[in-house]
Enzyme design. Structure first.
Site, PDB file in Angstrom:
ATOM      1  N   VAL A  18     -18.647   6.507  -3.165  1.00  0.00           N
ATOM      2  CA  VAL A  18     -19.240   5.258  -3.648  1.00  0.00           C
ATOM      3  C   VAL A  18     -20.760   5.361  -3.719  1.00  0.00           C
ATOM      4  CG1 VAL A  18     -19.501   2.784  -3.218  1.00  0.00           C
ATOM      5  CG2 VAL A  18     -17.307   3.901  -2.781  1.00  0.00           C
ATOM      6  N   LYS A 106     -15.173  -3.221   4.095  1.00  0.00           N
ATOM      7  CA  LYS A 106     -14.183  -4.275   4.351  1.00  0.00           C
ATOM      8  C   LYS A 106     -13.817  -4.386   5.822  1.00  0.00           C
ATOM      9  CE  LYS A 106     -10.407  -1.167   3.159  1.00  0.00           C
ATOM     10  NZ  LYS A 106     -11.286  -0.099   2.648  1.00  0.00           N
ATOM     11  N   GLY A 135     -12.259  -3.479  -5.430  1.00  0.00           N
ATOM     12  CA  GLY A 135     -12.930  -2.435  -6.198  1.00  0.00           C
ATOM     13  C   GLY A 135     -13.851  -2.999  -7.254  1.00  0.00           C
ATOM     14  N   ILE A 137     -13.204  -5.412  -9.442  1.00  0.00           N
ATOM     15  CA  ILE A 137     -12.924  -6.788  -9.858  1.00  0.00           C
ATOM     16  C   ILE A 137     -13.974  -7.725  -9.264  1.00  0.00           C
ATOM     17  CG2 ILE A 137     -11.196  -8.617  -9.954  1.00  0.00           C
ATOM     18  CD1 ILE A 137      -9.097  -6.507  -9.207  1.00  0.00           C
ATOM     19  N   GLU A 191      -5.461   8.412   1.267  1.00  0.00           N
ATOM     20  CA  GLU A 191      -6.197   9.245   2.217  1.00  0.00           C
ATOM     21  C   GLU A 191      -5.249  10.276   2.838  1.00  0.00           C
ATOM     22  OE1 GLU A 191      -9.393   9.004   2.643  1.00  0.00           O
ATOM     23  OE2 GLU A 191      -9.729   7.135   1.549  1.00  0.00           O
ATOM     24  N   ASP A 202      -5.083  -2.096   5.738  1.00  0.00           N
ATOM     25  CA  ASP A 202      -6.156  -2.212   4.751  1.00  0.00           C
ATOM     26  C   ASP A 202      -6.063  -3.544   4.007  1.00  0.00           C
ATOM     27  OD1 ASP A 202      -8.224  -0.749   2.795  1.00  0.00           O
ATOM     28  OD2 ASP A 202      -6.660  -1.647   1.541  1.00  0.00           O
ATOM     29  N   LYS A 206      -8.602  -7.109   3.893  1.00  0.00           N
ATOM     30  CA  LYS A 206      -9.073  -7.744   2.663  1.00  0.00           C
ATOM     31  C   LYS A 206      -8.633  -9.207   2.599  1.00  0.00           C
ATOM     32  CE  LYS A 206      -8.984  -3.347   0.170  1.00  0.00           C
ATOM     33  NZ  LYS A 206      -8.259  -2.503  -0.806  1.00  0.00           N
ATOM     34  N   GLY A 303     -12.020   3.590  -6.529  1.00  0.00           N
ATOM     35  CA  GLY A 303     -12.658   4.587  -7.385  1.00  0.00           C
ATOM     36  C   GLY A 303     -14.161   4.510  -7.280  1.00  0.00           C
TER      37      GLY A 303
END
Length: 430
Positions: A18, A106, A135, A137, A191, A202, A206, A303
């Site tokens: 990132v 996050k 990501g 959005i 991962e 995860d 979120k 991504g």
């Protein structure tokens, strides 16, 4: 009061997937940024763990440092971008130093968000975290600003691309869970240790962020009911298709006068629902609100460049606030007290697949259990194929409480005619 700055300098913490994407966007879009803001935006220092590591990118070698203090203590640095994925310490210290922070972390925002947002208010800094969910959005900004005048009552969505990719491959290409996971890993969607994704952790983090923001209340990770995708049994995807559903690993949050409920679990989504058509690594969140009604936000959930685009969007917002002299002016304090529903206050439809002995009277015995718990049945189907263990019965309930669902499962397990409760799911979107 407007700040007469000639440029904005940034300290970048982290230069992985990132971080390098953020640097590339900032470098390639300088003309656009200058046009939007009126001043250039430049990365001045980049924090990394190893100076000797070979890196390809747009950052000159002399800008790299291993010293967090060198970045935080630089008076010319106006804004910190944190994309290390580490603890909250760097964010905390940056805010205490009076520097605004943009983060994609996050984990930290789910576990320490209220504390850090309060610290940002106290130090008149911005703390922006668009990239922590979804990501590429622009979801958090939409919830915080675009729907600010509306009242959000519920949201449900696919917020983990890894699990959605695996389920897509299992459904459309008949791959096993293991093969689909291996492909996801090979393509970089999973991962090396995928447990946080497939176990639902995860997505739970979120959903804490989304629920806290949508309902203006404090939501804790412990408030989220979590059930991983490993509990999807053989034949469940075919069972869903038989009844007009698709299995999706979703996060959901609802709020009414009784409180909030937040869950992450594999659910049966009707094929007519827009979420049923979201495939591969893509994410989508479906929002229910009083005034607008129903809206859906869809896009790549991970991504380098999609996530970096969300980070850079926050950078533009933070820079604009700095230039206008209004940084740290956002209201982050929760409006409502934290109030979490009990299991007897959460209602949904459920599907139970039960393997039973092929004996006379079994169906009557089982339906009496549902009747005893005042659970109305919408559908009862016996699988016509007998197998070594017995026969499969499928029960689809009308809306019942989660407590009723749990009590029914407990009684079924204690029934001698029941060999196994093969699977059970909540029905989403109905």
């Amino acid at each position: 009061m407007k700040n007469e700055k000639n440029e904005i300098n940034i300290g970048l913490l982290g230069y992985g997937v990132v971080g390098s994407g953020v640097a590339t966007i900032l470098h390639n879009h300088q003309d656009d940024l200058r046009h939007k803001l009126g001043v250039p935006v430049s990365i001045k220092k980049v924090l990394v763990k190893n100076l000797d590591k070979k890196r390809n990118g747009v950052i000159p070698k002399e800008m790299f440092t291993t010293s967090l203090e060198e970045v935080l203590n630089d008076p010319e640095i106006d804004l910190i971008i944190e994309v290390t994925g580490g603890s909250s310490e760097a964010i905390r210290r940056a805010l205490e130093a009076g520097k605004g922070v943009v983060t994609a972390n996050k984990d930290v925002m789910a576990e320490s968000g209220p504390e850090l947002l309060k610290l940002a208010d106290e130090n008149k800094c911005d703390l922006l975290y668009e990239a922590s969910v979804g990501g590429g959005i622009p979801l958090i900004r939409t919830l915080e600003d675009g729907l600010a005048s509306d009242r959000i009552t519920a949201l449900t969505g696919i917020v983990n691309g890894t699990t959605n990719f695996i389920l897509t491959k299992m459904k459309h290409e008949n791959k096993t869970y293991e093969d689909a996971l291996a492909e996801a890993t090979e393509l970089g969607f999973a991962e090396a240790d995928p447990s946080a994704d497939v176990d639902g952790i995860d997505a739970a983090r979120k959903m804490v962020i989304l629920a806290s923001l949508s309902f203006s209340t404090e939501v804790h990770l412990d408030d989220v009911f979590v059930r991983g995708m490993k509990e999807i049994a053989d034949g469940d995807l075919q069972l869903a298709e038989q009844f007009g559903y698709t299995i999706k690993m979703t996060g959901s949050a609802k709020k009414d006068e009784k409180g909030i409920e937040v869950a992450v679990e594999p659910v049966f989504v009707p094929n007519s629902h827009p979420l049923a058509t979201v495939n591969n690594e893509f994410n989508a969140v479906y929002v229910y609100s009083d005034s607008v009604g129903e809206t859906m936000f869809y896009g790549p959930g991970a991504g380098s460049l999609p996530t970096a685009t969300s980070v850079t969007g926050d950078v533009v917002a933070a820079c604009r606030n700095i230039l206008l002299g209004v940084n740290g002016k956002r209201m982050h304090a929760p409006q409502f007290e934290r109030k979490v529903k009990s299991d007897d206050q959460k209602h949904a439809r459920y599907i139970h697949r039960i393997t039973v002995r092929d004996e006379v009277g079994v169906l009557t015995e089982l339906t009496s259990i549902y009747s005893h718990h005042k659970a109305s049945l919408a559908t009862v189907v016996q699988d016509s194929d007998l197998h070594e263990e017995g026969a499969d019965l499928i029960f689809i309930t009308h809306k019942i409480s989660r407590q009723q669902h749990l009590d029914i499962l407990a009684d079924l397990k204690d029934t001698p005619a029941v060999i196994d409760i093969s699977s059970h799911y909540r029905v989403e979107g109905e």
